[in-house]
Write a protein that holds these residues in place. Structure first.
Motif, PDB file in Angstrom:
ATOM      1  N   TYR A 222     -15.937 -55.802  17.599  1.00  0.00           N
ATOM      2  CA  TYR A 222     -16.556 -56.998  18.155  1.00  0.00           C
ATOM      3  C   TYR A 222     -16.438 -58.150  17.168  1.00  0.00           C
ATOM      4  N   MET A 223     -16.003 -59.291  17.675  1.00  0.00           N
ATOM      5  CA  MET A 223     -15.848 -60.510  16.877  1.00  0.00           C
ATOM      6  C   MET A 223     -16.682 -61.607  17.524  1.00  0.00           C
ATOM      7  N   ALA A 224     -16.792 -62.741  16.863  1.00  0.00           N
ATOM      8  CA  ALA A 224     -17.631 -63.837  17.351  1.00  0.00           C
ATOM      9  C   ALA A 224     -17.223 -64.326  18.742  1.00  0.00           C
TER      10      ALA A 224
ATOM     11  N   ARG B  68     -20.261 -58.696  28.268  1.00  0.00           N
ATOM     12  CA  ARG B  68     -20.533 -60.094  27.918  1.00  0.00           C
ATOM     13  C   ARG B  68     -21.377 -60.242  26.649  1.00  0.00           C
ATOM     14  N   TYR B  69     -22.099 -59.196  26.253  1.00  0.00           N
ATOM     15  CA  TYR B  69     -23.047 -59.309  25.145  1.00  0.00           C
ATOM     16  C   TYR B  69     -22.782 -58.229  24.101  1.00  0.00           C
ATOM     17  N   TRP B  70     -22.756 -58.646  22.821  1.00  0.00           N
ATOM     18  CA  TRP B  70     -22.589 -57.698  21.730  1.00  0.00           C
ATOM     19  C   TRP B  70     -23.097 -58.305  20.440  1.00  0.00           C
ATOM     20  N   ASP B  71     -23.308 -57.443  19.461  1.00  0.00           N
ATOM     21  CA  ASP B  71     -23.764 -57.858  18.137  1.00  0.00           C
ATOM     22  C   ASP B  71     -22.623 -57.621  17.160  1.00  0.00           C
ATOM     23  N   VAL B  72     -22.126 -58.695  16.578  1.00  0.00           N
ATOM     24  CA  VAL B  72     -20.996 -58.613  15.652  1.00  0.00           C
ATOM     25  C   VAL B  72     -21.369 -57.841  14.392  1.00  0.00           C
ATOM     26  N   LEU B  73     -22.553 -58.078  13.849  1.00  0.00           N
ATOM     27  CA  LEU B  73     -22.955 -57.409  12.604  1.00  0.00           C
ATOM     28  C   LEU B  73     -23.150 -55.913  12.797  1.00  0.00           C
ATOM     29  N   ARG B  74     -23.818 -55.534  13.870  1.00  0.00           N
ATOM     30  CA  ARG B  74     -24.075 -54.112  14.131  1.00  0.00           C
ATOM     31  C   ARG B  74     -22.918 -53.429  14.847  1.00  0.00           C
ATOM     32  N   GLN B  75     -21.964 -54.232  15.366  1.00  0.00           N
ATOM     33  CA  GLN B  75     -20.845 -53.705  16.147  1.00  0.00           C
ATOM     34  C   GLN B  75     -21.368 -52.852  17.304  1.00  0.00           C
ATOM     35  N   GLN B  76     -22.226 -53.491  18.121  1.00  0.00           N
ATOM     36  CA  GLN B  76     -22.906 -52.790  19.194  1.00  0.00           C
ATOM     37  C   GLN B  76     -22.859 -53.605  20.484  1.00  0.00           C
ATOM     38  N   PRO B  77     -22.498 -52.990  21.618  1.00  0.00           N
ATOM     39  CA  PRO B  77     -22.490 -53.695  22.902  1.00  0.00           C
ATOM     40  C   PRO B  77     -23.839 -53.595  23.619  1.00  0.00           C
ATOM     41  N   PHE B  78     -24.088 -54.548  24.526  1.00  0.00           N
ATOM     42  CA  PHE B  78     -25.316 -54.556  25.312  1.00  0.00           C
ATOM     43  C   PHE B  78     -24.990 -54.828  26.774  1.00  0.00           C
ATOM     44  N   ALA B  79     -25.727 -54.176  27.673  1.00  0.00           N
ATOM     45  CA  ALA B  79     -25.479 -54.301  29.108  1.00  0.00           C
ATOM     46  C   ALA B  79     -25.958 -55.632  29.669  1.00  0.00           C
TER      47      ALA B  79
END
Length: 66
Positions: free
Chosen positions: A14-16, A43-54
């Protein structure tokens, strides 16, 4: 040999402004809810944690200060 990516989780970086597919697949799993997210709906993710969100709500819950 053709590889079928149906029903396989993808591994992403995941990137910005997007993400890069490291291992092909058709979905990722939400880091909060465990829901499967098709890559075309991600559509949603955290770059630092490398984690996706629904959903935006799941992302907000995960990133809220504790």
């Amino acid at each position: 040999m053709l590889v079928n990516n149906t029903d396989r989780p993808a591994r992403l970086h995941y990137m910005a402004n997007g993400f890069r597919v490291l291992t092909p697949g058709d979905h990722v799993v939400c880091g909060v809810t465990g829901v499967r997210i098709p890559l075309d709906q991600l559509r949603y993710w955290d770059v630092l944690r490398q984690q996706p969100f629904a959903t935006a709500q799941a992302a907000s819950e995960a990133m809220a200060p504790r």
